[in-house]
Design an enzyme around this catalytic site. Structure first.
Site, PDB file in Angstrom:
ATOM      1  N   HIS A 372       2.339  -4.007   9.998  1.00 22.40           N
ATOM      2  CA  HIS A 372       1.772  -3.036   9.055  1.00 22.40           C
ATOM      3  C   HIS A 372       0.861  -2.014   9.703  1.00 22.40           C
ATOM      4  CE1 HIS A 372       2.883  -5.142   5.249  1.00 22.40           C
ATOM      5  NE2 HIS A 372       2.840  -6.198   6.028  1.00 22.40           N
ATOM      6  N   LYS A 564      -8.587   5.300  -1.710  1.00 22.13           N
ATOM      7  CA  LYS A 564      -8.049   4.383  -0.703  1.00 22.13           C
ATOM      8  C   LYS A 564      -9.230   3.879   0.105  1.00 22.13           C
ATOM      9  CE  LYS A 564      -5.420   7.775   0.884  1.00 22.13           C
ATOM     10  NZ  LYS A 564      -4.078   7.447   1.275  1.00 22.13           N
ATOM     11  N   ARG A 565      -8.993   2.911   1.016  1.00 20.73           N
ATOM     12  CA  ARG A 565     -10.088   2.488   1.884  1.00 20.73           C
ATOM     13  C   ARG A 565     -10.664   3.698   2.614  1.00 20.73           C
ATOM     14  NH1 ARG A 565     -11.508  -3.109   2.019  1.00 20.73           N
ATOM     15  NH2 ARG A 565     -12.401  -2.676   4.044  1.00 20.73           N
ATOM     16  N   LYS A 570      -7.980   8.092   7.755  1.00 24.57           N
ATOM     17  CA  LYS A 570      -7.503   8.553   6.448  1.00 24.57           C
ATOM     18  C   LYS A 570      -8.127   9.902   6.075  1.00 24.57           C
ATOM     19  CE  LYS A 570      -6.749   3.773   4.877  1.00 24.57           C
ATOM     20  NZ  LYS A 570      -5.362   3.584   4.422  1.00 24.57           N
ATOM     21  N   THR A 672       0.877   3.095   0.051  1.00 25.59           N
ATOM     22  CA  THR A 672       1.584   2.754  -1.187  1.00 25.59           C
ATOM     23  C   THR A 672       0.931   3.490  -2.354  1.00 25.59           C
ATOM     24  OG1 THR A 672       0.234   0.752  -1.164  1.00 25.59           O
ATOM     25  CG2 THR A 672       2.560   0.491  -0.601  1.00 25.59           C
ATOM     26  N   LYS A 676       2.304   5.488  -5.903  1.00 21.55           N
ATOM     27  CA  LYS A 676       1.799   5.315  -7.278  1.00 21.55           C
ATOM     28  C   LYS A 676       1.440   6.664  -7.903  1.00 21.55           C
ATOM     29  CE  LYS A 676       0.136   0.901  -5.655  1.00 21.55           C
ATOM     30  NZ  LYS A 676      -1.000   0.207  -5.038  1.00 21.55           N
TER      31      LYS A 676
END
Ligand code: RUG
Length: 838
Positions: A372, A564-565, A570, A672, A676
């Site tokens: 992952h 998100k985290r 990110k 993911t 969504k």
């Protein structure tokens, strides 16, 4: 249920534990309030009502669950075992109502008791047994396995404290212990009788058995009891309910006894506490894990419990382990459970007397490994000394696996010692480590990445040597999410609108969303879509007002969302640079015609990740200035929603107009959340990273806002000696933004506050924010222009939803079943229970 009447006739009656009609549901609900909660309605709390309802629903699951287990026991089935240190299942009640198909009846039943179903659903404390994407993926996969009638068990850890609750104090993240079990958990059933024992520490010794065969046994110096807690996971509109079996660590009774007998009361208590510590707390990711003994103990503990359980189940049906791999497929969800390769070898050889060759064949056929992450720091390795002191027998086995494996490598690449150190399961370049990803690769028959780009990068880079060795082992399995939770449950308005046009079979066959496409050109449908979106945005706006005290406008403002985290790769701080850029435009020209935007953030930072926590503080500091500046006149709003979790996210995805997927290319394995958002009709602004690439292919290039460097450009720029300062000095707008942050504009009285963040960007910029800044800003300007044309935006929003069918977790599970697990559907029939004659 069938009841035998005294005259010998049989009649069907609705049973209080299985019936679906309103009167039966009401009766069962009050019965549970009375007999389980021990309350009458006048003194019951909201939680009592929630518990009574949860038990009412659970009863209806149990029939399906027991029938499923019985079917698997009787029939010759292959069971998929999903081994995962995290299962972020989210709240159960709403989800189970959807999957049972009784949401409307239950709403009416509790309504007739003077209660509101949504209030009761909100009462549920969500089990936060995961950090984010990886754990949530495991939960989606469990749901899809059940929906497709695939026999499966999810094996994991029943953490007493899940992911911490996040509060924001003075703009900073504060971590609060998550006591999710404090009011009890109605969804789980302890199965003490299926407990197993797990050893740790000690030493090994060799001996010759009765047939004079050389054998090794492990004599651990500690033993821990693993107690399984089972949660039924029901599929959507099917009878199949699989098991999520989470292990809790306890002290074995025998230990306490011994200690009591010698009068060492405190020693016994210590022993108990020590054992129970193993499943106390979930480790937040993004933290250095080396040296965290408890984490290795957790991993080994749950894997050993699970493998022993699988062997027990197998031997209850068969008299040999020869065909174990035909009956069980064990998926390693990342390297966290990969010590299972050594443990299965030990169990097969030392406990069940198999020879190495046969044990190895079974092990390799049983396991498959999903990677992952591409981030080097996230690839697990354990120091040899720690590993050897906790798991001496496993280290011997790993040495032997390595020895045999490297013999093969030596033959394949003679005179190439570099290859040996590259492939070795032991990293001995400095302090010695066991490389868990190598163990997983060698011990598995299949290896997969979680998005096309990610799998390609694994093959080209992170696992390149292994791919060259065994190209046939590698495949891609792009992640997916369950439409039941992420559309039907969290967005009933959207679900209803779609269903009004194309019926409801899309919920099980997400590709059918394609039939929505023609409606994108229907003005009436677009209008209905727009109204639906407004309504859903209004719900989020209301929650933001309640939680954060910030008023946002759901009607005209573009909801621009990044949840998100929090992590530097990110790039939440790139988003912040854009906000400040817009703010500066307003400050320079207060009457500028600007598209109103509400920037919404949510996410947790690992407690010891300083830079991530500073990013949260920056977001809140910028929010403070922007939200309160009269020049802005409410056209920009910045919101940080505290304690982002599954429950909150269900409100956020449906209400989003724009989905921020802006990681540096090559860093996000898949994502993911991106799926969504788009399923709920948000448009994406994103880089060519992870599954964004495939989302863009599906929804169409013209319906996706692309910006930024591509993976090879990132590599190239880095290899040529990237100098962020050049971007800073050559771009006046960017310079102004960064200077403003360093000058203390957003941190009055403390101009040094954000210095570490700005310095890291100026002098290092590992994730290339400055290189991507201009491209991002230009792209955001295109977003604003597109939003001005509401009608066309709505058309694209509809097309996004219509074209996202590929990203159902049902599709992903079908691929795993066909290509990796060789598992098939086993439909479950519901038996009629016959109530005995009185
Ligand atoms: O960061 C990845 C996401 O990109 C991915 O979508 C998700 C599920 O595959 O897994 C996340 N992940 C990776 N969580 N933990 C890790 C590393 O152990």
């Amino acid at each position: 249920m069938i009841q035998n009447l005294p005259n010998g006739n049989q009649i069907h009656i609705e049973d209080d534990r299985t019936g679906f009609d309103i009167e039966t549901l009401k009766r069962a609900f009050s019965d549970n309030l009375f007999y389980i909660q021990g309350k009458f309605p006048e003194i019951a709390t909201k939680n009592d009502f929630y518990m009574a309802l949860a038990y009412t629903v659970r009863d209806r699951l149990l029939r399906r669950w027991l029938n499923s287990q019985q079917t698997y026991l009787k029939q010759d089935v292959k069971i998929v075992c999903y081994l995962s240190a995290e299962f972020l299942v989210g709240p159960h009640l709403g989800k189970n109502l959807i999957n049972l198909g009784i949401a409307d009846q239950v709403r009416q039943a509790v309504g007739e008791c003077g209660l509101n179903l949504d209030d009761l659903i909100e009462q549920e404390e969500e089990p936060g047994l995961g950090n984010g994407g990886l754990g949530r993926l495991a939960a989606c996969y469990m749901e899809s396995l059940a929906t497709q009638d695939i026999p499966a068990i999810g094996y994991g850890i029943r953490y007493e404290f899940g992911i911490f609750d996040q509060e924001i104090c003075d703009g900073w993240q504060v971590e609060i212990t998550d006591k999710w079990l404090r009011y009890g958990n109605p969804w789980e059933i302890p199965r003490t009788e299926a407990s197993v024992e797990v050893g740790l520490g000690g030493y090994t010794e060799s001996y010759y058995d009765e047939q004079n065969r050389y054998r090794v046994r492990w004599l651990p110096d500690r033993t821990i009891k693993g107690v399984p807690y089972d949660t039924p996971i029901l599929g959507y509109k099917t009878n199949t309910a699989n098991t999520l079996r989470l292990w809790k660590a306890e002290a074995p009774e025998s230990f306490n006894f011994q200690a009591f007998n010698v009068g060492d009361y405190y020693g016994a208590v210590n022993q108990k506490t020590y054992s129970e510590n193993i499943t106390k707390v979930l480790y937040p990711n993004d933290e250095p894990i080396q040296g965290k003994q408890l984490r290795l103990e957790q991993q080994f503990f749950f894997v050993s419990c699970s493998l022993q359980d699988m062997i027990r189940i197998h031997l209850s049906k068969e008299n040999s382990l020869d065909n174990f791999a035909d009956k069980f497929a064990a998926q390693l969800n990342d390297t966290h459970p990969s010590v299972g390769v050594a443990e299965l070898m030990r169990l097969l050889m030392d406990v069940h007397d198999l020879e190495w060759e046969q044990a190895w064949e079974i092990t390799q056929k049983t396991f498959a490994y999903t990677n992952h992450t591409l981030l080097p720091e996230a690839l697990e390795k354990w120091s040899l000394s720690l590993f050897g002191s906790l798991l001496p027998r496993h280290l011997e086995i790993i040495y032997e696996i390595n020895h045999r494996f490297l013999n093969g490598i030596r033959t394949l690449y003679p005179d190439n010692p570099g290859k040996l150190s590259y492939f070795s399961l032991i990293d001995d370049s400095g302090e010695k480590y066991v490389r868990m990803a190598h163990l997983a690769c060698v011990g598995s028959h299949a290896i997969n990445g979680v998005a096309e780009l990610h799998t390609e990068l694994l093959k080209k880079d992170v696992l390149r040597g292994f791919y060259e060795l065994w190209p046939q082992k590698f495949s891609n399995k792009t992640n997916g999410v369950t439409p039941r939770r992420w559309m039907v449950l969290s967005n009933p308005e959207l679900t209803q609108l779609i269903t009004s046009k194309i019926g409801d079979t899309w919920i099980k066959n997400l590709d059918e969303l394609r039939s929505l496409e023609p409606f994108a050109d229907d003005p009436a449908f677009r209008e209905a879509w727009r109204q639906m979106k407004k309504q859903v945005k209004g719900r989020l706006a209301h929650r933001i007002q309640q939680r954060c005290g910030i008023t946002v406008d759901p009607n005209y403002s573009l909801f621009d969302v990044q949840v998100k985290r929090i992590h530097e790769y990110k790039r939440q701080h790139l988003n912040v640079l854009h906000i400040i850029t817009l703010y500066n435009r307003i400050k320079k020209n207060p009457n500028i015609d600007i598209v109103p935007r509400t920037f919404i953030f949510g996410g947790k930072a690992a407690p010891s990740y300083f830079m991530a926590k500073l990013i949260i503080k920056l977001i809140n500091s910028v929010a403070e200035v922007v939200n309160n500046d009269p020049d802005v006149r409410g056209r920009l709003k910045v919101v940080f929603i505290p304690d982002y979790n599954v429950t909150n996210s269900q409100l956020v995805y449906p209400a989003s107009d724009l989905s921020e997927q802006i990681s540096t290319a090559g860093k996000e394995a898949s994502g993911t959340g991106n799926m969504k958002f788009s399923l709920n009709g948000a448009l994406t602004i994103g880089t060519l990273d992870g599954a964004n690439v495939e989302i863009r292919q599906q929804v169409g290039e013209e319906n996706f806002f692309l910006f930024g460097l591509k993976t090879d450009e990132v590599y190239q720029m880095k290899s040529q000696g990237y100098n962020p300062w050049e971007f800073y000095s050559s771009n006046g707008v960017l310079r102004e933004v960064l200077d403003q942050i360093s000058s203390g504009y957003f941190s009055p009285g403390d101009s040094n506050l954000f210095k570490p963040l700005v310095d890291s960007l100026l002098y290092h910029d590992e994730y290339l924010l400055l290189a991507d800044y201009q491209s991002y800003i230009d792209c955001q300007d295109r977003v604003s222009e597109a939003y001005r044309d509401w009608d066309n935006w709505t058309r694209i929003s509809i097309l996004n939803t219509a074209r996202m069918g590929k990203f159902s977790s049902d599709r992903a599970i079908r691929e795993y079943c066909q290509d990796i697990w060789n598992a098939s559907s086993v439909p479950v029939e519901l038996e009629e229970y016959v109530q005995a004659k009185a």
